[in-house]
Structures are given as structure tokens and as C-alpha cells.
Write a protein that holds these residues in place. Sequence first.
Motif, PDB file in Angstrom:
ATOM      1  N   SER A 196       0.815  -1.219   0.000  1.00 10.85           N
ATOM      2  CA  SER A 196       0.000   0.000   0.000  1.00 10.85           C
ATOM      3  C   SER A 196       0.845   1.265   0.000  1.00 10.85           C
ATOM      4  CB  SER A 196      -0.935  -0.008   1.203  1.00 10.85           C
ATOM      5  OG  SER A 196      -0.231  -0.349   2.387  1.00 10.85           O
ATOM      6  N   PHE A 197       2.154   1.135   0.155  1.00 10.63           N
ATOM      7  CA  PHE A 197       3.110   2.247   0.136  1.00 10.63           C
ATOM      8  C   PHE A 197       2.771   3.265   1.227  1.00 10.63           C
ATOM      9  CE2 PHE A 197       5.746   5.625  -1.943  1.00 10.63           C
ATOM     10  CZ  PHE A 197       6.888   4.869  -2.120  1.00 10.63           C
ATOM     11  N   ASP A 198       2.605   2.759   2.446  1.00 14.40           N
ATOM     12  CA  ASP A 198       2.309   3.651   3.565  1.00 14.40           C
ATOM     13  C   ASP A 198       3.035   3.176   4.812  1.00 14.40           C
ATOM     14  OD1 ASP A 198       0.657   1.344   3.874  1.00 14.40           O
ATOM     15  OD2 ASP A 198      -0.669   2.457   5.207  1.00 14.40           O
ATOM     16  N   MET A 199       3.229   4.117   5.727  1.00 13.79           N
ATOM     17  CA  MET A 199       3.784   3.818   7.040  1.00 13.79           C
ATOM     18  C   MET A 199       2.637   3.663   8.022  1.00 13.79           C
ATOM     19  SD  MET A 199       6.135   6.223   9.474  1.00 13.79           S
ATOM     20  CE  MET A 199       7.681   5.796   8.700  1.00 13.79           C
ATOM     21  N   ALA A 200       2.707   2.666   8.890  1.00 15.61           N
ATOM     22  CA  ALA A 200       1.593   2.404   9.790  1.00 15.61           C
ATOM     23  C   ALA A 200       2.079   1.931  11.153  1.00 15.61           C
ATOM     24  CB  ALA A 200       0.661   1.351   9.193  1.00 15.61           C
ATOM     25  N   VAL A 201       1.241   2.162  12.161  1.00 17.15           N
ATOM     26  CA  VAL A 201       1.410   1.571  13.489  1.00 17.15           C
ATOM     27  C   VAL A 201       0.017   1.211  13.977  1.00 17.15           C
ATOM     28  CG1 VAL A 201       1.416   3.826  14.674  1.00 17.15           C
ATOM     29  CG2 VAL A 201       2.393   1.812  15.806  1.00 17.15           C
ATOM     30  N   THR A 202      -0.133   0.012  14.540  1.00 21.96           N
ATOM     31  CA  THR A 202      -1.442  -0.538  14.854  1.00 21.96           C
ATOM     32  C   THR A 202      -1.502  -1.020  16.295  1.00 21.96           C
ATOM     33  OG1 THR A 202      -1.711  -1.251  12.555  1.00 21.96           O
ATOM     34  CG2 THR A 202      -3.151  -2.276  14.186  1.00 21.96           C
ATOM     35  N   ARG A 203      -2.540  -0.579  17.004  1.00 17.91           N
ATOM     36  CA  ARG A 203      -2.811  -1.023  18.366  1.00 17.91           C
ATOM     37  C   ARG A 203      -3.914  -2.082  18.349  1.00 17.91           C
ATOM     38  NH1 ARG A 203      -3.068   4.634  21.906  1.00 17.91           N
ATOM     39  NH2 ARG A 203      -0.825   5.103  21.824  1.00 17.91           N
ATOM     40  N   PHE A 204      -3.839  -3.006  19.294  1.00 16.38           N
ATOM     41  CA  PHE A 204      -4.791  -4.107  19.371  1.00 16.38           C
ATOM     42  C   PHE A 204      -5.500  -4.104  20.718  1.00 16.38           C
ATOM     43  CE2 PHE A 204      -1.774  -5.227  16.175  1.00 16.38           C
ATOM     44  CZ  PHE A 204      -2.414  -6.065  15.282  1.00 16.38           C
ATOM     45  N   SER A 205      -6.808  -4.394  20.691  1.00 20.88           N
ATOM     46  CA  SER A 205      -7.569  -4.480  21.942  1.00 20.88           C
ATOM     47  C   SER A 205      -7.310  -5.791  22.670  1.00 20.88           C
ATOM     48  CB  SER A 205      -9.070  -4.374  21.650  1.00 20.88           C
ATOM     49  OG  SER A 205      -9.555  -5.562  21.036  1.00 20.88           O
ATOM     50  N   GLY A 206      -6.905  -6.830  21.927  1.00 21.04           N
ATOM     51  CA  GLY A 206      -6.746  -8.160  22.498  1.00 21.04           C
ATOM     52  C   GLY A 206      -7.917  -9.074  22.211  1.00 21.04           C
ATOM     53  N   ARG A 207      -8.968  -8.537  21.578  1.00 21.98           N
ATOM     54  CA  ARG A 207     -10.146  -9.351  21.274  1.00 21.98           C
ATOM     55  C   ARG A 207     -10.172  -9.730  19.798  1.00 21.98           C
ATOM     56  NH1 ARG A 207     -13.511  -5.075  24.450  1.00 21.98           N
ATOM     57  NH2 ARG A 207     -13.800  -4.220  22.348  1.00 21.98           N
ATOM     58  N   ARG A 208     -10.760 -10.886  19.492  1.00 18.77           N
ATOM     59  CA  ARG A 208     -10.934 -11.311  18.113  1.00 18.77           C
ATOM     60  C   ARG A 208     -11.877 -10.370  17.375  1.00 18.77           C
ATOM     61  NH1 ARG A 208      -7.631 -15.346  16.020  1.00 18.77           N
ATOM     62  NH2 ARG A 208      -9.287 -15.640  14.476  1.00 18.77           N
TER      63      ARG A 208
END
Length: 332
Positions: free
Chosen positions: A179-191
Motif C-alpha cells: 500500500s506504500f504507507d507507514m503504519a502503526v497498529t494497536r490491538f484491543s486483544g479481542r478477536r
Amino acid sequence: MTAQAAPWPTLALDDWKDTYATLHRWTQIVGKIRLALMPWINHSWHVALYVTGRGLTTSPIPYGTRSLQIDFDFIDHRLVVASSEGVIRTIALRPVAVADFYALVFTTLRELGLDVRIRPMPNEIPGATPLDTDREHASYDPEYANRFWRVLVQSDRVFTSFRARFLGKCSPIHFFWGSFDMAVTRFSGRRAPEHPGGVPHLPDSVAREAYSHEVSSCGFWPGSGPVPYPAYYSYAYPMPDGFDAARVRPDAAFFSRELGEFVLPYDAVRTASDPDAVLLDFLQDTYEAAADRARWDRAELERNQVTIGRAPQSDPRLRLGSGGRREESGVG
């Protein structure tokens, strides 16, 4: 051309769209080499590139008992291919067709005794020509490649500060060549519910594994299509009710119904009196809009009282040493 000169440079899409298109495909060639050799890491984290003090890197890639690393250098404008035996080869970054760049990269790998094969069809680019036969894209403006990297440097720095506020599972700050982008992702811990897939030239199984859990994700993208300018973005998967109606800072931010995410034009950050503060406000407000509406356990997932470059003020056992290193003090 260094990161110290105009740290937040102008980057109008029309001024470098041809270089952008070529560089997008060059990064796919390098990224696919990493994909071919790395063990699978959750959410496709094994394929990404990372910002360096000179450009982008694969970081070390295993090859049997050896390793290799491939770096884009946007200061001296060269691709550096290095093996763990200490052998280094370079390829000049200059206006050449994607197919020629492809051939140069794989010739260099063979000279280093590295037999690597990739699928040459680009990912996430609708209607794309295979990388090993693409002669349409052959542009490289070093000034704009350098500007793009300088934006990534600043974005990486602010994203790192934002990432430090979170104790839960969180991705690295990485550059996705698809996608040619910089990203950072947080997770809740739930499915999360199963992702519908449908991303061009990306297997649905990959998209579904990437979004197997609830996320709040943000990043930087040079733009195209419905957003014809560089921008920061933030989205939630699955999108909680009311997320699209949340009020977020700054005033220039808006929710794109076409993209299903919040968008903040890069120029609103670049021209601000305090770009870091404006960007952090956007990242924090859009995260809170997702986390609160989806009822994340924020008390367990977040860290309080963090100062950039210092240990948490709530923990007296840690202090910053005089040499800039973190030291333990008063610990048994």
C-alpha cells in the motif's frame, strides 16, 4: 539533502507522481525478497520495511546460516545489498525502468550466491504490469525521493512517541510496500469478525489474518485516488458505531466515507506552529474515538505519565543516565 534541512518538506502529489509510481514498484521488488525468505510473522509483520537514518531497510533477512540486508539510501541515492560475510554491492537509484531495476537486483543477489525467487505481480496495485516486464515506470527524481524519506523520518519519530503510550499489543512502526504507507497498529486483544477481503492482488487469507483481531490503526500515505495529496489516516476494524461521527483534532481532520477512515492532510501538520503536537492530537483523538466506542479496557492497555526520551515518571527505579542510556537505580 538531509533530514535536518526542512524536516517537514512540501510533497505535493502532482510534483512527484511519476517517481512515486516507480519507487512504489521498486520497494515491492525488495519487499517481496523479504517476503520470500522470512518466516511468517503475525499480521504480515515479516514483510515490512523500516525507516533508517538514510532511507528504508529490510533489516536482516535469514538465508540459511547467512543473512542479507537491502537498504534504500535516499541521501546518496543507491540501493545497498549487504551479506553477513561482509560483502556489499550497490545499485544507483536513477531513472531506469522497473524491469531493468528488477534485473539489476536479482543479478546482484546471484553474484552474492543468493538464489531468491519472487512472484513478480505487484500487490495492491489494480491493473499492474508484472515487475519483471514493466517498462512504463522509469522515473526517479532524487529531490522528491529524499523529501518523501524526510516525511517518513518525522512521522516515524512522532509515531514512536504515540506508540510509547500503549502497553497492549502493538505493531512496530513499519512501511508496507504493498500500500506504500507507514503504519502503526494497536490491538484491543479481542478477536474481530472475519475481514471481507477483496484487496487487489492480495489473497483474502492474508487480509483476514492481518485483521484477525480488533485494531485501531494509523499511518502516513503519500496519497492517490480519493485523497490526491499526502495525508495521515486513522481507522478502526471493526468500525464501532459512532466512530465516523467523532469530533477529533485538528479542525482540518475529517472522516472520509469513501475510505472509511479519518484523514488529516499532511500540509495541515507541516504548516502548523507545532507539527508534533498537531499530529499527536490527531492520533490520540482518533484512537480514543475507536477505543471508547468499542469499549476497550483502556486502564489495562495504556501507560500514563510518559515523557519522550525518559522512563515513566511513575517508576522511581528507572532514570536516564548521564550518557543518555537508561539505568536501573535502587533495584536489588
